[in-house]
Design a protein around this motif. Structure first.
Motif, short mmCIF file in Angstrom:
data_model
loop_
_atom_site.label_atom_id
_atom_site.label_comp_id
_atom_site.label_asym_id
_atom_site.label_seq_id
_atom_site.Cartn_x
_atom_site.Cartn_y
_atom_site.Cartn_z
N ASP A 118 0.81 -1.21 0.00
CA ASP A 118 0.00 0.00 0.00
C ASP A 118 0.84 1.26 0.00
N ALA A 119 2.12 1.13 0.42
CA ALA A 119 3.02 2.28 0.44
C ALA A 119 3.96 2.28 -0.76
N GLY A 120 3.72 1.40 -1.70
CA GLY A 120 4.56 1.35 -2.89
C GLY A 120 5.81 0.51 -2.73
N VAL A 121 5.83 -0.36 -1.72
CA VAL A 121 6.99 -1.22 -1.49
C VAL A 121 6.67 -2.61 -2.03
N PRO A 122 7.44 -3.11 -3.00
CA PRO A 122 7.19 -4.46 -3.52
C PRO A 122 7.28 -5.50 -2.42
N ARG A 123 6.53 -6.58 -2.59
CA ARG A 123 6.46 -7.59 -1.54
C ARG A 123 7.52 -8.67 -1.75
N ARG A 159 16.66 -1.32 -3.02
CA ARG A 159 16.99 -0.34 -4.06
C ARG A 159 17.53 -1.04 -5.30
N THR A 160 18.38 -2.05 -5.11
CA THR A 160 18.94 -2.80 -6.23
C THR A 160 17.86 -3.57 -6.97
N ASP A 161 16.93 -4.17 -6.23
CA ASP A 161 15.89 -5.00 -6.84
C ASP A 161 14.79 -4.19 -7.51
N HIS A 162 14.38 -3.08 -6.86
CA HIS A 162 13.16 -2.38 -7.30
C HIS A 162 13.33 -0.88 -7.51
N GLY A 163 14.53 -0.36 -7.34
CA GLY A 163 14.75 1.06 -7.63
C GLY A 163 14.68 1.95 -6.40
N ALA A 164 15.09 3.20 -6.61
CA ALA A 164 15.19 4.16 -5.51
C ALA A 164 13.84 4.51 -4.92
N ASP A 165 12.80 4.60 -5.75
CA ASP A 165 11.48 4.98 -5.22
C ASP A 165 10.98 3.97 -4.20
N ALA A 166 11.14 2.70 -4.50
CA ALA A 166 10.69 1.66 -3.57
C ALA A 166 11.50 1.71 -2.28
N PRO A 188 16.84 7.20 7.45
CA PRO A 188 17.35 7.84 6.23
C PRO A 188 17.37 6.85 5.08
N PRO A 189 17.02 7.26 3.86
CA PRO A 189 16.99 6.32 2.74
C PRO A 189 18.36 5.82 2.33
#
Length: 428
Positions: free
Chosen positions: A50-55, A191-198, A209-210
């Motif tokens: 729901d927060a845009g984080v892949p499962r 970040r490696t699997d799904h990008g910086a946004d995730a 901190p991200p």
């Protein structure tokens, strides 16, 4: 600064068909610290779509027979055993209960099999000792908790330990420093699997901190002290403070024991009980750290750095430096300058060199700097290489200087610098 290896390892393996990268197996052992154990469980085990984080799919596996007791007397019951690792494309070892104990052979076999079948293997904090025991860190850069880094380097000399990194990504094998650095590495995996946004979305949910670096969190400050906070109230604190202020002098552990009014044996026991490290190893680590600072911030030669760090000879400095960081002092300096951020200040010159550097060009020409010498210096500077301009005539140049000069002269540029904590792998 975290070390993200962009290069694919020489022995890159294709992920076995039955394994899935999004299936994460977390390997738990009895006696493991609960904080490190909970990090991958929180990052990979909670549905935050729901927060845009892949499962991810989480498999919590017991690395040995139950019951699994953790810090605080808690008892855990893992729903899976070692057999479940055969389905995971990512295997995480959060921590190991004691750096003096050997991990269970069955767990080591499972890790080796997973790595051979292409799984990504992750060691958080002292989990690096489990990966090293399995042989998965041989010839690779790695990190661990700063207090145990010298032990890891000594016990596994083929591992290129760099205690200054928050985490090290060497492709299919990743390690992190102590405690909270495990969060940084887990975020890096997302970040490696799904990008910086995730990864950023997950960091917001975790309220962290991200993307941190070692300098952001004062990691170097902890390394400089290499002692727990509790020592401040101990009588040994004064002796430790004196040692840090006199690293440029040649003294040994007997000197420290005498200042503490203790026998060498008693001093060794007290120091080890407070820090978990032998006083001699701690002292050598401090001298190496001081050498790192001078190599980064001054233009002293390696011989001069050795003298200013209390080493009895440059040979001693080179030996200890290579054992702890996997590179020679000269190679470390070259790599540091090569990766220094654009616009960062140059290392401070010694007074006599700074004085000469500020003289007008015509005055320098009158002192004997030929146009060809100035052109060579400019060419080397363009390749990111330091020159010895202003040095005394006939003075030996740093290691590798001649070979780099020759390569620059024929237009090949400098050799690829070796990163701190990482060695060139042999060819063939």
């Amino acid at each position: 600064m975290s070390q993200d290896s962009a290069a694919v390892p020489d022995a890159a393996r294709k992920l076995a068909a039955r394994r899935r990268r999004e299936i994460v197996a977390v390997l738990l052992f009895s006696g493991g610290p609960i904080f490190e154990s909970s990090i991958p469980l929180s990052v990979f085990g909670i549905d935050r779509q729901d927060a845009g984080v892949p499962r991810y799919r989480l498999l919590v596996c017991a690395g040995e027979d139950a019951p699994l007791r953790t810090t605080g007397g808690l008892e855990l019951s893992a729903p899976y055993g070692l057999e479940a690792i055969s389905r995971a494309g990512t295997v995480v070892v959060p921590a190991w209960r004691s750096i003096t104990q050997a991990p269970p052979p069955a767990a080591l076999d499972a890790l080796r099999r997973a790595h051979e079948e292409g799984a990504r293997i992750v060691g958080l904090c002292t989990g690096a000792f489990v990966l090293a025991a399995a042989g998965l860190l041989d010839g690779r850069p790695a990190t661990t908790h700063w207090m145990y880094a010298p032990t890891l380097a000594k016990r596994y000399p083929s591992v290129h330990v760099d205690p200054r990194e928050l985490f090290v990504d060497d492709g299919d094998v990743l390690t992190s420093a102590g405690t909270a650095a495990g969060i940084d590495l887990c975020l890096h995996i997302v970040r490696t699997d799904h990008g910086a946004d995730a990864a950023n979305a997950l960091a917001r949910r975790l309220v962290v901190p991200p993307r941190r670096t070692a300098s952001d969190m004062g990691h170097q400050r902890y390394l400089d002290r290499s002692l727990p906070e509790e020592i401040g109230a101990d009588p040994l604190a004064e002796v430790v403070a004196w040692a840090l202020e006199h690293l440029h002098e040649q003294f040994d552990v007997e000197t420290l024991a005498a200042r503490a009014y203790m026998s060498r044996r008693t001093f060794d026991r007290r120091f080890r009980s407070l820090t978990g490290s032998a006083p001699l190893q701690w002292l050598i680590t401090q001298r190496v750290l001081q050498a790192q600072r001078l190599l980064e911030t001054s233009d002293y030669s390696v011989d001069e750095v050795a003298g200013r760090c209390g080493f009895r000879s440059p040979v001693a400095l080179r030996g200890h430096f290579r054992r702890q960081l996997g590179a020679s002092p000269a190679a470390y300096r070259a790599a540091y300058r090569a990766r220094r951020p654009h616009g960062a200040p140059e290392p401070a010159l010694r007074p006599e060199r700074a004085d000469r550097a500020e003289r007008p060009e015509r005055e320098r020409a009158a002192l004997g700097a030929s146009g060809g010498e100035r052109f060579a210096a400019a060419a080397l500077a363009g390749h990111g290489l330091a020159t010895a301009e202003g040095g005394e005539a006939g003075k030996p140049q740093p290691e590798g200087y001649a070979s780099r000069l020759a390569e620059a002269a024929v237009g090949r540029g400098p050799a690829r610098p070796v990163l701190p904590g990482q060695r060139e792998r042999p060819v063939g």
